[in-house]
Design a protein around this motif. Structure first.
Motif, PDB file in Angstrom:
ATOM      1  N   GLY A 174      -1.113 -45.119  -2.667  1.00 42.58           N
ATOM      2  CA  GLY A 174      -2.558 -44.876  -2.680  1.00 42.58           C
ATOM      3  C   GLY A 174      -2.972 -43.671  -1.867  1.00 42.58           C
ATOM      4  N   ASN A 175      -4.267 -43.619  -1.631  1.00 46.03           N
ATOM      5  CA  ASN A 175      -4.882 -42.500  -0.927  1.00 46.03           C
ATOM      6  C   ASN A 175      -4.127 -42.145   0.356  1.00 46.03           C
ATOM      7  OD1 ASN A 175      -6.758 -40.574  -0.146  1.00 46.03           O
ATOM      8  ND2 ASN A 175      -8.140 -42.072   0.748  1.00 46.03           N
ATOM      9  N   HIS A 176      -3.888 -40.873   0.540  1.00 46.62           N
ATOM     10  CA  HIS A 176      -3.155 -40.410   1.718  1.00 46.62           C
ATOM     11  C   HIS A 176      -4.108 -39.562   2.546  1.00 46.62           C
ATOM     12  CE1 HIS A 176       0.238 -38.292   3.850  1.00 46.62           C
ATOM     13  NE2 HIS A 176       0.613 -39.550   3.880  1.00 46.62           N
ATOM     14  N   GLY A 177      -4.820 -40.213   3.442  1.00 42.86           N
ATOM     15  CA  GLY A 177      -5.898 -39.530   4.167  1.00 42.86           C
ATOM     16  C   GLY A 177      -5.419 -38.811   5.410  1.00 42.86           C
ATOM     17  N   LEU A 178      -6.394 -38.282   6.081  1.00 41.50           N
ATOM     18  CA  LEU A 178      -6.137 -37.601   7.349  1.00 41.50           C
ATOM     19  C   LEU A 178      -5.510 -38.603   8.316  1.00 41.50           C
ATOM     20  CD1 LEU A 178      -6.730 -34.944   8.824  1.00 41.50           C
ATOM     21  CD2 LEU A 178      -8.898 -35.929   9.533  1.00 41.50           C
ATOM     22  N   MET A 179      -4.479 -38.188   9.026  1.00 44.69           N
ATOM     23  CA  MET A 179      -3.730 -39.149   9.843  1.00 44.69           C
ATOM     24  C   MET A 179      -4.371 -39.367  11.207  1.00 44.69           C
ATOM     25  SD  MET A 179       0.021 -37.981   8.779  1.00 44.69           S
ATOM     26  CE  MET A 179       0.483 -37.818   7.089  1.00 44.69           C
ATOM     27  N   ALA A 180      -5.655 -39.706  11.180  1.00 49.20           N
ATOM     28  CA  ALA A 180      -6.360 -40.012  12.416  1.00 49.20           C
ATOM     29  C   ALA A 180      -7.288 -41.180  12.136  1.00 49.20           C
ATOM     30  CB  ALA A 180      -7.134 -38.806  12.899  1.00 49.20           C
ATOM     31  N   GLU A 181      -6.711 -42.219  11.537  1.00 51.60           N
ATOM     32  CA  GLU A 181      -7.520 -43.368  11.142  1.00 51.60           C
ATOM     33  C   GLU A 181      -8.303 -43.932  12.327  1.00 51.60           C
ATOM     34  OE1 GLU A 181      -4.316 -43.211   9.916  1.00 51.60           O
ATOM     35  OE2 GLU A 181      -4.377 -43.734   7.782  1.00 51.60           O
ATOM     36  N   GLY A 182      -9.550 -44.239  12.068  1.00 51.61           N
ATOM     37  CA  GLY A 182     -10.395 -44.804  13.109  1.00 51.61           C
ATOM     38  C   GLY A 182     -10.924 -43.775  14.078  1.00 51.61           C
ATOM     39  N   ARG A 183     -10.488 -42.540  13.945  1.00 48.55           N
ATOM     40  CA  ARG A 183     -10.913 -41.493  14.886  1.00 48.55           C
ATOM     41  C   ARG A 183     -11.604 -40.326  14.177  1.00 48.55           C
ATOM     42  NH1 ARG A 183      -9.179 -45.382  16.893  1.00 48.55           N
ATOM     43  NH2 ARG A 183      -7.508 -45.637  18.409  1.00 48.55           N
ATOM     44  N   CYS A 184     -11.653 -40.376  12.851  1.00 48.44           N
ATOM     45  CA  CYS A 184     -12.151 -39.219  12.111  1.00 48.44           C
ATOM     46  C   CYS A 184     -13.674 -39.126  12.190  1.00 48.44           C
ATOM     47  CB  CYS A 184     -11.698 -39.323  10.651  1.00 48.44           C
ATOM     48  SG  CYS A 184     -12.334 -37.991   9.647  1.00 48.44           S
ATOM     49  N   GLY A 185     -14.173 -37.966  12.575  1.00 51.80           N
ATOM     50  CA  GLY A 185     -15.619 -37.770  12.704  1.00 51.80           C
ATOM     51  C   GLY A 185     -16.162 -36.745  11.719  1.00 51.80           C
ATOM     52  N   LEU A 186     -15.370 -36.393  10.687  1.00 56.64           N
ATOM     53  CA  LEU A 186     -15.784 -35.316   9.784  1.00 56.64           C
ATOM     54  C   LEU A 186     -17.022 -35.698   8.964  1.00 56.64           C
ATOM     55  CD1 LEU A 186     -12.248 -34.151   8.548  1.00 56.64           C
ATOM     56  CD2 LEU A 186     -13.777 -32.923  10.093  1.00 56.64           C
ATOM     57  N   THR A 187     -17.036 -36.907   8.412  1.00 58.94           N
ATOM     58  CA  THR A 187     -18.199 -37.348   7.635  1.00 58.94           C
ATOM     59  C   THR A 187     -19.432 -37.435   8.524  1.00 58.94           C
ATOM     60  OG1 THR A 187     -17.085 -38.504   5.833  1.00 58.94           O
ATOM     61  CG2 THR A 187     -19.192 -39.398   6.501  1.00 58.94           C
ATOM     62  N   ASN A 188     -19.215 -37.934   9.708  1.00 63.45           N
ATOM     63  CA  ASN A 188     -20.329 -38.058  10.652  1.00 63.45           C
ATOM     64  C   ASN A 188     -20.945 -36.693  10.942  1.00 63.45           C
ATOM     65  OD1 ASN A 188     -22.063 -39.024  12.557  1.00 63.45           O
ATOM     66  ND2 ASN A 188     -20.539 -40.149  13.731  1.00 63.45           N
ATOM     67  N   TYR A 189     -20.076 -35.711  11.119  1.00 67.50           N
ATOM     68  CA  TYR A 189     -20.536 -34.345  11.397  1.00 67.50           C
ATOM     69  C   TYR A 189     -21.381 -33.809  10.242  1.00 67.50           C
ATOM     70  CZ  TYR A 189     -20.343 -29.299  12.101  1.00 67.50           C
ATOM     71  OH  TYR A 189     -20.673 -27.986  12.245  1.00 67.50           O
ATOM     72  N   ALA A 190     -20.934 -34.088   9.016  1.00 64.85           N
ATOM     73  CA  ALA A 190     -21.604 -33.489   7.846  1.00 64.85           C
ATOM     74  C   ALA A 190     -22.820 -34.268   7.368  1.00 64.85           C
ATOM     75  CB  ALA A 190     -20.605 -33.362   6.698  1.00 64.85           C
ATOM     76  N   THR A 191     -22.823 -35.584   7.585  1.00 64.20           N
ATOM     77  CA  THR A 191     -23.898 -36.395   6.979  1.00 64.20           C
ATOM     78  C   THR A 191     -24.709 -37.214   7.975  1.00 64.20           C
ATOM     79  OG1 THR A 191     -22.572 -38.399   6.661  1.00 64.20           O
ATOM     80  CG2 THR A 191     -22.416 -36.711   4.941  1.00 64.20           C
ATOM     81  N   GLY A 253      -8.362 -18.996   0.990  1.00 63.95           N
ATOM     82  CA  GLY A 253      -8.732 -20.399   1.059  1.00 63.95           C
ATOM     83  C   GLY A 253      -7.502 -21.280   1.149  1.00 63.95           C
ATOM     84  N   TYR A 254      -7.601 -22.393   1.912  1.00 66.63           N
ATOM     85  CA  TYR A 254      -6.447 -23.284   2.045  1.00 66.63           C
ATOM     86  C   TYR A 254      -6.914 -24.677   2.465  1.00 66.63           C
ATOM     87  CZ  TYR A 254      -6.519 -23.248   7.195  1.00 66.63           C
ATOM     88  OH  TYR A 254      -6.862 -23.425   8.490  1.00 66.63           O
ATOM     89  N   TYR A 255      -5.987 -25.640   2.262  1.00 68.55           N
ATOM     90  CA  TYR A 255      -6.273 -27.006   2.692  1.00 68.55           C
ATOM     91  C   TYR A 255      -6.052 -27.069   4.202  1.00 68.55           C
ATOM     92  CZ  TYR A 255      -6.225 -28.300  -2.231  1.00 68.55           C
ATOM     93  OH  TYR A 255      -6.503 -28.385  -3.561  1.00 68.55           O
ATOM     94  N   ALA A 256      -7.132 -27.129   4.948  1.00 67.62           N
ATOM     95  CA  ALA A 256      -7.016 -27.033   6.398  1.00 67.62           C
ATOM     96  C   ALA A 256      -6.469 -28.317   7.022  1.00 67.62           C
ATOM     97  CB  ALA A 256      -8.390 -26.726   7.000  1.00 67.62           C
ATOM     98  N   PHE A 257      -6.803 -29.476   6.425  1.00 67.98           N
ATOM     99  CA  PHE A 257      -6.377 -30.746   7.025  1.00 67.98           C
ATOM    100  C   PHE A 257      -5.300 -31.428   6.174  1.00 67.98           C
ATOM    101  CE2 PHE A 257     -10.897 -30.114   7.961  1.00 67.98           C
ATOM    102  CZ  PHE A 257     -10.900 -30.128   9.335  1.00 67.98           C
TER     103      PHE A 257
END
Lengths: 337, 179
Positions: A174-191, A253-257
């Motif tokens: 399944g989904n292979h997300g950013l490896m900082a589960e429970g610590r990610c603040g990216l959505t919070n920053y944007a929305t 351009g590149y995948y930064a994370f």
């Protein structure tokens, strides 16, 4: 690949709706995990998840077929809003779920003190990957199983398993997300909404897809352009961590994370069994019952084959994967990203 | 977005001619008569599936445009349980929609039949979504939680002919999407 091991790991499958739960149960899950329709779980998406009444009937359905139901209570209560999480714990126990998947120590404490017999699993959202961290949860809250972050190699999992007093659960597909589960603040920053406290990574009300003149698709989150896919590229989820960005050193351009890609550990399944993993988890509560049917039946067969010492024959699941790309991530090697 | 007919035609030549045939069969359909049938279907489904609307939460008053690329009309859906509306109209006379979903007829049928995964179709660009993403996600999840499927309900309402058509559609769709 051949493997012959006595202890059969549990297949833990996702369900975003009662229909998906029934599908998972009918197609070979040993346990199904799901969540309530609120911020107490990390897939708090519109139209998804279970009401109390739906969970009650779903638990009965699963129990008739000897399948466990695990409830994800894997977000972190903000100050002043703890009542929602307490209420969720109370209802989950009353409705007879087999275990709570928790991440927050306050929720763990409440559940352990109030319901000494309820089984607790530690969510990947807790990001516990060292023996010290895991032992803390085991000793303080009697956690029986840890869901490991997707940052460890198989030898590391094997070594870890020897040092901790609880079961180990690993993601296999399944989904292979950013490896900082429970610590990610990216959505919070944007929305302004938090993945970890509101349960929404890239909330749908802030997501927009715009088609350009050359039929390229631009994905935006709250006005921020995350990516732009040409008509020959396969898009992924509209999450910031899977976006492509320009930088001074990467003008093209590149995948930064992370890139749009999915985890698939089919080839590593025998090694994971040998490492002593107690449960295999499939990601995807946000996916349809068609996904659940195909993925659960495929992995059921693969695990049964592995346990019978047969070679593993898993169908091609690439068409279901994000970006139509697969990886073994850090399980195979620390070289990943 | 790839054009549905061409795309499936690439995968299998005879399916292209079948879908093209469907297009030409549908061209002369008198939409007022189609819409009488749609109205009947919508009332029947609203009565049979009240649970569908709970998952739509605040989005039942919105208008969804369903755009089968290889049919000569689009479909407007307003899933308001008090005043449900399903209406076919020509592309040039489409009214405002809050959200739209575009794909080939077979792909969209597979979605409402619960046999295809919406995320996978998005990843492969077999469908395109525009507009109010939250409303679309709610609708997708509402349709997916149906025991059986809406396509099956519609076929049953239409009787033996409907059930036969669904069987044929499923067979073709399974072949197309297994490639």
């Amino acid at each position: 690949m051949i493997v012959s091991i006595a202890i059969k790991p549990e297949l833990v499958c996702p369900a975003g709706t009662p229909a998906s739960l029934r599908m998972a149960v009918d197609f070979g899950a040993d346990a199904v995990y799901c969540g309530f329709q609120d911020a107490t779980n990390a897939r708090n998406f519109p139209g998804l998840n279970f009401t109390f009444a739906e969970l009650k009937s779903s638990v009965l359905y699963a129990r008739k077929k000897s399948v466990k139901v695990l409830l994800a209570l894997n977000t972190f209560p903000p100050a002043g809003k703890f009542a929602l999480w307490k209420n969720a714990v109370d209802h989950a126990v009353m409705l007879g779920v087999d275990a709570l998947i928790i991440a927050d120590i306050g929720v763990a404490h409440y559940a352990r003190v109030r319901y000494p017999d309820i089984r607790l699993h530690l969510s990947v959202q807790a990001s516990a990957s060292s023996p010290e961290a895991i032992k803390y949860y085991c000793e303080e809250f009697d956690v029986k199983r840890v869901v490991l972050p997707r940052i460890l190699t198989i030898p590391e999992i094997k070594a870890l398993k020897r040092e901790i007093p609880c079961e180990v659960e690993c993601f296999i597909f399944g989904n292979h997300g950013l490896m900082a589960e429970g610590r990610c603040g990216l959505t919070n920053y944007a929305t302004g909404l938090s993945t970890n406290m509101d349960g929404v990574c890239s909330p749908a009300q802030h997501v927009a897809y715009e088609e350009g003149r050359n039929r390229e698709t631009t994905t935006k989150l709250n006005g921020f352009a995350i990516d732009c896919f040409s008509c020959s590229e396969n898009p992924g989820y509209p999450t910031i961590c899977k976006g492509r960005y320009y930088a001074a050193h990467k003008p093209e351009g590149y995948y930064a994370f992370e890139e749009p890609i999915s985890l698939n550990l089919a080839e590593l399944l025998p090694d994971l069994v040998k490492a002593g993993v107690d449960a295999f988890k499939i990601e995807g509560r946000q996916r349809s019952k068609a996904y659940v049917q195909k993925v659960v039946s495929s992995w059921r067969r693969a695990i049964d084959q592995a346990m019978a010492g047969e070679s593993i024959d898993i169908p091609d699941l690439l068409s279901l994967t994000e970006g139509h790309k697969q990886t073994q991530g850090a399980y195979e090697s620390k070289r990943w990203r | 977005m790839k054009g549905g007919a061409e795309e499936h035609g690439d995968r299998s030549g005879h399916k292209l001619s079948l879908v093209s045939g469907l297009y030409f069969l549908a061209v002369p359909l008198p939409l007022p008569i189609v819409n009488i049938m749609f109205k009947r279907l919508m009332v029947a489904i609203t009565t049979k599936r009240p649970e569908l609307f709970a998952r739509l939460a605040g989005h039942y008053h919105k208008t969804f445009l369903i755009n089968p690329t290889n049919l000569p009309f689009v479909i407007e859906l307003s899933p308001d349980p008090r005043q449900p509306r399903l209406r076919a109209c020509r592309r040039r006379s489409t009214a405002h929609a809050d959200a739209s979903i575009t794909g080939s007829f077979l792909t969209l049928m597979g979605l409402i039949d619960g046999r295809l995964d919406g995320d996978a179709l998005f990843f492969s660009r077999d469908i395109k979504v525009e507009g109010d993403t939250e409303a679309l996600v709610s609708l997708r999840n509402a349709l997916d939680d149906i025991e059986g499927s809406i396509a099956q309900d519609i076929a049953a309402i239409l009787g033996n002919l409907g059930l036969f058509a669904l069987k044929v559609t499923r067979r073709i769709s399974d072949r197309v999407h297994s490639h």
